[in-house]
Write a protein that holds these residues in place. Structure first.
Motif, PDB file in Angstrom:
ATOM      1  N   ARG A 198       0.829  -1.210   0.000  1.00 55.45           N
ATOM      2  CA  ARG A 198       0.000   0.000   0.000  1.00 55.45           C
ATOM      3  C   ARG A 198       0.861   1.256   0.000  1.00 55.45           C
ATOM      4  O   ARG A 198       0.515   2.251  -0.620  1.00 55.45           O
ATOM      5  N   ALA A 199       1.983   1.217   0.691  1.00 53.14           N
ATOM      6  CA  ALA A 199       2.873   2.380   0.771  1.00 53.14           C
ATOM      7  C   ALA A 199       3.455   2.717  -0.595  1.00 53.14           C
ATOM      8  O   ALA A 199       3.590   3.894  -0.953  1.00 53.14           O
ATOM      9  N   ILE A 200       3.778   1.690  -1.377  1.00 53.61           N
ATOM     10  CA  ILE A 200       4.309   1.933  -2.727  1.00 53.61           C
ATOM     11  C   ILE A 200       3.243   2.583  -3.597  1.00 53.61           C
ATOM     12  O   ILE A 200       3.508   3.560  -4.300  1.00 53.61           O
ATOM     13  N   TRP A 201       2.009   2.038  -3.571  1.00 54.12           N
ATOM     14  CA  TRP A 201       0.916   2.628  -4.350  1.00 54.12           C
ATOM     15  C   TRP A 201       0.653   4.065  -3.911  1.00 54.12           C
ATOM     16  O   TRP A 201       0.398   4.936  -4.732  1.00 54.12           O
ATOM     17  N   PHE A 202       0.731   4.298  -2.595  1.00 56.84           N
ATOM     18  CA  PHE A 202       0.500   5.646  -2.063  1.00 56.84           C
ATOM     19  C   PHE A 202       1.573   6.613  -2.573  1.00 56.84           C
ATOM     20  O   PHE A 202       1.255   7.719  -3.025  1.00 56.84           O
ATOM     21  N   LEU A 227      -5.388  10.539 -13.584  1.00 56.01           N
ATOM     22  CA  LEU A 227      -5.943   9.187 -13.732  1.00 56.01           C
ATOM     23  C   LEU A 227      -5.026   8.157 -13.076  1.00 56.01           C
ATOM     24  O   LEU A 227      -5.487   7.243 -12.403  1.00 56.01           O
ATOM     25  N   LEU A 228      -3.716   8.327 -13.274  1.00 54.27           N
ATOM     26  CA  LEU A 228      -2.760   7.427 -12.639  1.00 54.27           C
ATOM     27  C   LEU A 228      -2.822   7.555 -11.118  1.00 54.27           C
ATOM     28  O   LEU A 228      -2.808   6.553 -10.395  1.00 54.27           O
ATOM     29  N   ALA A 229      -2.925   8.785 -10.628  1.00 52.24           N
ATOM     30  CA  ALA A 229      -3.036   8.997  -9.179  1.00 52.24           C
ATOM     31  C   ALA A 229      -4.304   8.328  -8.642  1.00 52.24           C
ATOM     32  O   ALA A 229      -4.275   7.694  -7.577  1.00 52.24           O
ATOM     33  N   THR A 230      -5.392   8.462  -9.365  1.00 52.54           N
ATOM     34  CA  THR A 230      -6.654   7.838  -8.956  1.00 52.54           C
ATOM     35  C   THR A 230      -6.495   6.323  -8.871  1.00 52.54           C
ATOM     36  O   THR A 230      -6.936   5.687  -7.917  1.00 52.54           O
ATOM     37  N   PHE A 231      -5.856   5.748  -9.875  1.00 54.53           N
ATOM     38  CA  PHE A 231      -5.595   4.306  -9.903  1.00 54.53           C
ATOM     39  C   PHE A 231      -4.772   3.888  -8.682  1.00 54.53           C
ATOM     40  O   PHE A 231      -5.101   2.920  -7.997  1.00 54.53           O
ATOM     41  N   CYS A 232      -3.701   4.628  -8.413  1.00 53.00           N
ATOM     42  CA  CYS A 232      -2.828   4.295  -7.277  1.00 53.00           C
ATOM     43  C   CYS A 232      -3.544   4.474  -5.946  1.00 53.00           C
ATOM     44  O   CYS A 232      -3.412   3.629  -5.045  1.00 53.00           O
ATOM     45  N   PHE A 233      -4.300   5.556  -5.811  1.00 56.50           N
ATOM     46  CA  PHE A 233      -5.000   5.800  -4.548  1.00 56.50           C
ATOM     47  C   PHE A 233      -6.135   4.805  -4.322  1.00 56.50           C
ATOM     48  O   PHE A 233      -6.493   4.527  -3.173  1.00 56.50           O
TER      49      PHE A 233
END
Length: 117
Positions: free
Chosen positions: A2-6, A32-38
């Motif tokens: 989760r930390a990596i995605w964050f 869009l990429l930020a939305t995907f990661c979050f």
């Protein structure tokens, strides 16, 4: 994980925000990429992006329909033409200009073949 995605989401968000005043840096793809990661790391930030009054509609249009607004398509086209004009004005070498023009044409084809909202 989760930390990596964050962290990736924060980087994408910062790049997207930097794209607001910088004409050659795209905003919506990074958002869009930020939305995907979050979505994988922070439900609160994901919800904030999806419901944001300015950027939320573009994100929702893409997530729900794979669609890009006509206004965004026109703006992207004008920005791409502007960047090519600037490159010509700066006497960019022909090889680099050709690669840039070819890549940007492919980008425009992708943009204009997406559904409109």
């Amino acid at each position: 994980m989760r930390a990596i995605w964050f962290c990736l989401g924060l980087i994408a968000l910062l790049l997207g925000l930097a794209g607001i005043p910088l004409p050659l840096l795209p905003t919506v793809p990074f958002l869009l990429l930020a939305t995907f990661c979050f979505a994988r790391s922070s439900p609160r930030l994901h919800q904030w992006l999806v419901t944001h009054p300015v950027y939320g509609p573009s994100i929702r249009d893409w997530q729900e329909n794979g669609a890009i607004s006509r206004r965004a398509k026109r703006l992207a086209t004008m920005t791409i033409i502007g960047s090519l004009v600037i490159s010509i004005g700066l006497n960019v070498p022909a090889t680099a200009l050709g690669l840039q023009a070819g890549t940007l044409c492919l980008v425009l084809i992708f943009i204009w073949t997406r559904p409109s909202v």
